[in-house]
Design an enzyme around this catalytic site. Structure first.
Site, mmCIF file in Angstrom:
data_model
loop_
_atom_site.group_PDB
_atom_site.id
_atom_site.type_symbol
_atom_site.label_atom_id
_atom_site.label_comp_id
_atom_site.label_asym_id
_atom_site.label_seq_id
_atom_site.Cartn_x
_atom_site.Cartn_y
_atom_site.Cartn_z
ATOM 1 N N MET A 37 0.855 -1.197 0.000
ATOM 2 C CA MET A 37 0.000 0.000 0.000
ATOM 3 C C MET A 37 0.884 1.237 0.000
ATOM 4 S SD MET A 37 -1.949 1.163 3.517
ATOM 5 C CE MET A 37 -3.607 0.560 3.406
ATOM 6 N N ASP A 39 -0.006 5.753 -1.057
ATOM 7 C CA ASP A 39 -0.874 6.902 -0.758
ATOM 8 C C ASP A 39 -2.343 6.598 -0.444
ATOM 9 O OD1 ASP A 39 1.385 7.681 -2.090
ATOM 10 O OD2 ASP A 39 0.352 8.760 -3.664
ATOM 11 N N TRP A 63 6.140 -2.016 -4.496
ATOM 12 C CA TRP A 63 5.316 -1.214 -5.412
ATOM 13 C C TRP A 63 5.297 -1.853 -6.803
ATOM 14 C CZ3 TRP A 63 5.593 1.290 -10.041
ATOM 15 C CH2 TRP A 63 4.654 2.285 -10.296
ATOM 16 N N ARG A 166 -0.108 14.536 -12.064
ATOM 17 C CA ARG A 166 -0.879 13.503 -11.374
ATOM 18 C C ARG A 166 -1.515 13.949 -10.057
ATOM 19 N NH1 ARG A 166 4.528 11.945 -11.508
ATOM 20 N NH2 ARG A 166 5.632 12.103 -9.527
ATOM 21 N N ASP A 167 -2.317 12.997 -9.543
ATOM 22 C CA ASP A 167 -2.890 13.036 -8.192
ATOM 23 C C ASP A 167 -3.948 14.129 -8.016
ATOM 24 O OD1 ASP A 167 -0.844 11.187 -7.934
ATOM 25 O OD2 ASP A 167 0.510 12.578 -6.929
ATOM 26 N N TRP A 323 9.271 6.706 1.257
ATOM 27 C CA TRP A 323 9.738 6.028 0.043
ATOM 28 C C TRP A 323 11.189 5.582 0.196
ATOM 29 C CZ3 TRP A 323 6.924 3.852 -3.363
ATOM 30 C CH2 TRP A 323 5.704 4.392 -3.769
HETATM 31 C C1 FRU Z 1 3.186 9.454 -4.307
HETATM 32 C C2 FRU Z 1 3.023 8.857 -5.671
HETATM 33 C C3 FRU Z 1 1.968 9.602 -6.447
HETATM 34 C C4 FRU Z 1 1.501 8.597 -7.426
HETATM 35 C C5 FRU Z 1 1.564 7.323 -6.631
HETATM 36 C C6 FRU Z 1 1.910 6.115 -7.425
HETATM 37 O O1 FRU Z 1 3.604 8.595 -3.331
HETATM 38 O O2 FRU Z 1 4.258 8.863 -6.360
HETATM 39 O O3 FRU Z 1 2.414 10.798 -7.023
HETATM 40 O O4 FRU Z 1 0.221 8.867 -7.888
HETATM 41 O O5 FRU Z 1 2.545 7.527 -5.639
HETATM 42 O O6 FRU Z 1 1.751 4.968 -6.670
#
Ligand code: FRU
Length: 509
Positions: A37, A39, A63, A166-167, A323
């Site tokens: 898991m 974000d 990941w 993104r996001d 990270w």
């Molecule tokens: C942040 C991120 C986001 C992206 C996601 C990918 O932790 O890098 O920017 O959407 O993780 O898993």
């Protein structure tokens, strides 16, 4: 209609999640059912439940191939897993269903997320594309709409990256939908773009709300943008603080910048999570940043996202990991937890965070030690354990250093050290069961208030969340100390007056 990829993930997680022994899981933090898991995504309130999605790879503890996992809760403490919500099953998101957000609209649960695709050009060079996509559902099953993608990088100012975009965080205000998304400007550093729409499908670029200009790291990820609930100045206990109606123009822009270089005390190296506090001229969509505040001074915290609760509270949750260190106990088939949800307010230009009040429903009988002179290392009967809400207040002068040692036995200890002279609180996990040479210590300034320092420490097996001075600064870190190390011990260089109260946390499932 769910795709083969989604069905596969659903079947897999159903089979695997039950194999995780219950006692392995944290007691009151959401953990991933199985696999990996990152974000929090789509934190929203829909038909009587808080929903939380998350970046999810069910198939392994690292990941990979992002899906959206899904959980819901009524009280923000006790979570229930739902089947995975999204899989990377379309051309435009075949490389991953990245982070995003959700709202309720017309009785439907609307998700706005980043679709990532990767193509190889003739020379074998990979080109990544990130676009924003919509899925609509009923709280369990979601359909990606045929019009996807609904926002692509061609809307951004010239020179902006097509790869790093993104996001999206979605909200509705005065009848219009808005979304902020992270992006990389022509200068290579982060910017936050604001978009608007009347129907969720057709979007316009509005403005760049704020930008790094290479001062605060590079890419800015995972934005959120919300009006601040103001707290009256000066008063002490959060219960006593009258909350005032939101001040129209104060807003908090949350960003998670990458590749930051340390600048004490607000910035540490690597990925950070920051509150940019400023005022917002709504009519012209102009955000003026006044302050940069670390969202959390700890070692394991990223990508916070908020929801407005039905009672008006702003609730924040974040991924409880870094990270760069990726800590989790050896041999586990699950890797990832969220922080405790926190109530967020603004006082005197700073964001305050405190655990959601719902946690108190799970308090067991408190053990209290009042007005105790603490000098040589001492522990108290009943004050121990690895799932607890521990509240400590110290008062006085000339005590030098004050230390709380947690998760302790003859071999292990995790220390919180308050240095009176510098007014700095340091977390140290050097002896907390880690097998990697990762960063083990981090500090934050905690100025005394009315001659006192108050610490609220949430322990939940693998995590330590510290809320100092009623949430003025917070630090969150992971430990992998064996669970039998459950002692708690206090000491102070020259002796100090302490009040200690510990609530065990009791969750029956
Ligand atoms: C942040 C991120 C986001 C992206 C996601 C990918 O932790 O890098 O920017 O959407 O993780 O898993």
């Amino acid at each position: 209609m769910s795709s083969e990829k989604l069905n596969r993930a659903r079947e897999y997680e159903k089979r695997e999640a039950v194999l995780v022994p219950e006692e392995q899981r944290p007691a009151f933090h959401l953990s991933v059912p199985t696999g990996w898991m990152n974000d929090p995504n789509g934190f929203s309130f829909f038909q009587g439940w808080y929903h939380l999605f998350f970046q999810y790879n069910p198939y392994g503890t690292g990941w990979d191939a992002m899906h959206w996992g899904h959980a819901r809760t009524q009280d923000l403490i006790r979570w229930e897993y739902l089947p995975a919500a999204l899989a990377p099953d379309e051309d435009y998101d075949s490389f991953g269903v990245f982070s995003g957000s959700a709202i309720e609209e017309d009785g439907k649960h609307v998700l706005l997320y980043t679709g990532v695709s990767e193509k190889e050009d003739a020379d074998g060079k990979k080109e990544v594309r990130q676009v924003q996509c919509l899925a609509v559902g009923d709280g369990v099953d979601y359909e990606k709409i045929p019009e996807n993608p609904v926002i692509d990088a061609s809307l951004l100012p010239e020179g902006s990256s097509r790869e790093d975009f993104r996001d999206p965080k979605l909200w509705k205000e005065d009848g219009i939908f808005y979304a902020v998304a992270g992006s990389r400007a022509a200068d290579g550093s982060g910017q936050i773009a604001l978009f608007s729409s009347e129907d969720l499908k057709n979007w316009k670029f509005v403005t760049i709300l704020d930008r790094s200009e290479n001062r605060i790291g590079r890419m800015w990820e995972c934005p959120d943008f919300f009006p601040a609930e103001m707290q009256a100045t000066g008063s002490q206990a959060p219960e006593a603080q009258a909350t005032q109606p939101p001040e129209e123009n104060t807003r908090v822009l949350i960003i998670s910048p990458q590749d930051v270089m340390a600048k004490w005390p607000e910035l540490h190296n690597g990925n950070n999570a920051l509150f940019l506090i400023g005022d917002y001229e709504k009519k012209n969509h102009v955000f003026r940043r006044h302050t940069v505040q670390s969202a959390d001074y700890g070692l394991d915290y990223y990508a916070p996202q908020t929801v407005e609760a039905p009672d008006g509270r702003r609730i924040l949750i974040a991924w409880m990991k870094s990270w760069d260190t990726n800590i989790f106990p050896e041999g586990y088939t699950w890797n990832g937890m969220m922080t405790v949800p926190r109530e967020v307010t603004v006082r005197d230009g700073r964001v305050l965070q405190n655990p959601v009040r719902e946690l108190e429903q799970y308090h067991g009988e408190p053990v209290c030690v009042e007005q105790k002179h603490v000098h040589e290392p001492v522990s108290f009967p009943g004050i121990n354990g690895r799932t607890a809400d521990l509240q400590v207040e110290i008062e006085g002068r000339g005590f030098g250093k004050f230390t709380v040692s947690l998760a302790k036995n003859g071999r292990w200890h995790t220390d919180l050290i308050y240095d009176e002279e510098s007014g700095v609180l340091t977390f140290d996990r050097t002896c907390s069961g880690l097998r990697r040479d990762v960063v083990c210590s981090r500090s934050m300034p905690v100025p005394k208030k009315d001659g006192k320092v108050r610490l609220r420490i949430l322990l939940d097996k693998y995590s330590v969340e510290v809320f100092a001075n009623d949430g003025e600064c917070v630090m969150t870190s992971l430990i992998t100390t064996p669970q039998e190390a459950d002692g708690i011990c206090f000491s102070s260089e020259n002796g100090v007056q302490a009040d200690i109260r510990m609530y065990p946390i009791e969750i029956s499932r």
